[in-house]
Design a protein around this motif. Structure first.
Motif, PDB file in Angstrom:
ATOM      1  N   SER A  41     -22.889  -2.794  41.898  1.00  0.00           N
ATOM      2  CA  SER A  41     -22.770  -2.686  40.447  1.00  0.00           C
ATOM      3  C   SER A  41     -21.353  -2.247  40.090  1.00  0.00           C
ATOM      4  O   SER A  41     -20.611  -1.699  40.926  1.00  0.00           O
ATOM      5  CB  SER A  41     -23.779  -1.688  39.893  1.00  0.00           C
ATOM      6  OG  SER A  41     -23.410  -0.361  40.242  1.00  0.00           O
ATOM      7  N   GLY A  69     -23.465 -10.380  31.247  1.00  0.00           N
ATOM      8  CA  GLY A  69     -24.732 -10.152  30.575  1.00  0.00           C
ATOM      9  C   GLY A  69     -25.118  -8.693  30.422  1.00  0.00           C
ATOM     10  O   GLY A  69     -26.143  -8.381  29.822  1.00  0.00           O
ATOM     11  N   LYS A  70     -24.304  -7.796  30.980  1.00  0.00           N
ATOM     12  CA  LYS A  70     -24.657  -6.372  30.954  1.00  0.00           C
ATOM     13  C   LYS A  70     -23.587  -5.512  30.290  1.00  0.00           C
ATOM     14  O   LYS A  70     -23.871  -4.723  29.411  1.00  0.00           O
ATOM     15  CB  LYS A  70     -24.897  -5.860  32.381  1.00  0.00           C
ATOM     16  CG  LYS A  70     -26.072  -6.490  33.095  1.00  0.00           C
ATOM     17  CD  LYS A  70     -26.212  -5.895  34.494  1.00  0.00           C
ATOM     18  CE  LYS A  70     -27.367  -6.516  35.262  1.00  0.00           C
ATOM     19  NZ  LYS A  70     -27.490  -5.944  36.627  1.00  0.00           N
ATOM     20  N   GLU A 118     -19.888  -6.539  33.947  1.00  0.00           N
ATOM     21  CA  GLU A 118     -20.949  -7.284  34.615  1.00  0.00           C
ATOM     22  C   GLU A 118     -21.497  -8.300  33.620  1.00  0.00           C
ATOM     23  O   GLU A 118     -21.860  -7.944  32.495  1.00  0.00           O
ATOM     24  CB  GLU A 118     -22.069  -6.346  35.072  1.00  0.00           C
ATOM     25  CG  GLU A 118     -21.664  -5.391  36.168  1.00  0.00           C
ATOM     26  CD  GLU A 118     -22.846  -4.584  36.691  1.00  0.00           C
ATOM     27  OE1 GLU A 118     -23.818  -5.185  37.193  1.00  0.00           O
ATOM     28  OE2 GLU A 118     -22.797  -3.348  36.585  1.00  0.00           O
ATOM     29  N   LEU A 148     -17.014  -8.683  29.813  1.00  0.00           N
ATOM     30  CA  LEU A 148     -18.005  -7.724  30.272  1.00  0.00           C
ATOM     31  C   LEU A 148     -17.763  -7.442  31.748  1.00  0.00           C
ATOM     32  O   LEU A 148     -17.554  -8.368  32.531  1.00  0.00           O
ATOM     33  CB  LEU A 148     -19.420  -8.268  30.072  1.00  0.00           C
ATOM     34  CG  LEU A 148     -19.843  -8.611  28.646  1.00  0.00           C
ATOM     35  CD1 LEU A 148     -21.273  -9.145  28.631  1.00  0.00           C
ATOM     36  CD2 LEU A 148     -19.717  -7.402  27.729  1.00  0.00           C
TER      37      LEU A 148
END
Length: 329
Positions: free
Chosen positions: A80, A292-293, A290, A288
């Motif tokens: 992550s 979509g996050k 990540e 972003l």
């Protein structure tokens, strides 16, 4: 029907071609590793590299099975953004970066005057690539590149890098024994591939060698030259963390969309703490960390330049954050 006949005819032609003498010749087994190295040696000499250099550099080359294993290994799981930042931009690295920024302040100031790259970014790249020269790789570069070039998956690319490595040796910048790097052939404290070395490496101290392995001023000047010639603007920053409004159009996210900062403000984007974005003429893009996050960032042209060094969004964000913390933010 016409399309089906055409496809069938093409398939038949391909089958016939596969059985032809020309196809058989193309499918002939490659030479063994030792014979292949002789071919590379001949090509190197044909390109102007001295025969004694090519012979000496390739004489002790071995096929390294571990290199092929590493090249083909698929990563297990995905780290992550938070995990990556915790590992790469940690307090110990920030503290060490600040100490080295201070210790090398005089030469970094001179380098900045020539290349127009702020020292904190150069030191940040140095820290992320090799922990400031502590971890540069212990693989013999010529053997690693020869192994990858012989393997066949990306043979043209790595053969070119191997020939570039032989040119570096021929120019006397390093010896075969000390030309060490990563398993993929990235070399020295700034982890340049041989082709990047030939384009960007600098001999800052004027000793006749572009020494990115052991001469820190050469390392810092080489990294600065890479950034400058890749588009760095020394009057600008890299970007900033932002907050997106509810219902923000996801179609505007990504490096393909550039807008003036004032336009992003009009669309409801604010600094991460909720304050207005600064008034500036810069254009930027929303990315972003990540997909979509998040978290979201407004990034400028220098961010794109960092991506030319390494195409990883994580990497580019880490360089920006580490530079800011080394610089005192």
């Amino acid at each position: 029907m016409t399309g089906k006949r055409t496809l069938a005819a093409l398939m038949m032609a391909a089958a016939l071609a596969a059985g032809s003498p020309a196809a058989a010749q193309e499918a002939a087994p490659r030479p063994d590793f030792a014979a292949w190295l002789k071919e590379v040696e001949a090509e190197a000499v044909g390109r102007g590299i001295r025969a004694e250099t090519a012979t000496a550099a390739l004489a002790g080359v071995q096929h390294i099975d571990k290199v092929i294993e590493l090249d083909r290994r698929q990563p297990e799981g995905t780290m992550s953004y938070a995990q990556y930042m915790e590992r790469v931009v940690n307090p110990a690295r920030v503290e060490k970066g600040r100490a080295l920024l201070a210790a090398n302040s005089a030469v970094l100031a001179e380098i900045e005057r020539r290349y127009h790259v702020q020292p904190k970014y150069v030191v940040a790249l140095w820290g992320i690539e090799t922990d400031f020269g502590r971890v540069t790789g212990g693989y013999p570069v010529v053997s690693s590149l020869a192994t990858l070039a012989y393997d066949g998956r990306r043979s043209a690319f790595f053969r070119g890098e191997l020939l570039a490595a032989l040119q570096i040796l021929d120019e006397g910048h390093v010896t075969p024994a000390t030309m060490l790097g990563s398993w993929a052939g990235a070399m020295g404290q700034c982890q340049f591939m041989p082709s990047s070395f030939l384009k960007f490496a600098e001999d800052w101290n004027g000793d006749g060698r572009r020494d990115i392995w052991g001469t820190v001023p050469d390392v810092l000047a080489s990294a600065s030259n890479y950034l400058l010639r890749s588009g760095w603007n020394g009057d600008q920053t890299w970007g900033r963390a932002v907050r997106l409004p509810a219902g923000f159009d996801a179609g505007l996210i990504g490096l393909d969309t550039r807008k003036p900062v004032a336009e992003w403000t009009r669309l409801g984007v604010t600094a991460s703490g909720g304050k207005p974005l600064p008034k500036t003429e810069l254009e930027g893009s929303i990315v972003l960390a990540e997909a979509g996050k998040g978290p979201p960032f407004l990034v400028y042209e220098n961010f794109r330049t960092i991506l030319k060094w390494n195409r990883s969004t994580y990497f580019a964000l880490a360089v920006g954050h580490l530079a800011e913390r080394i610089g005192g933010k």
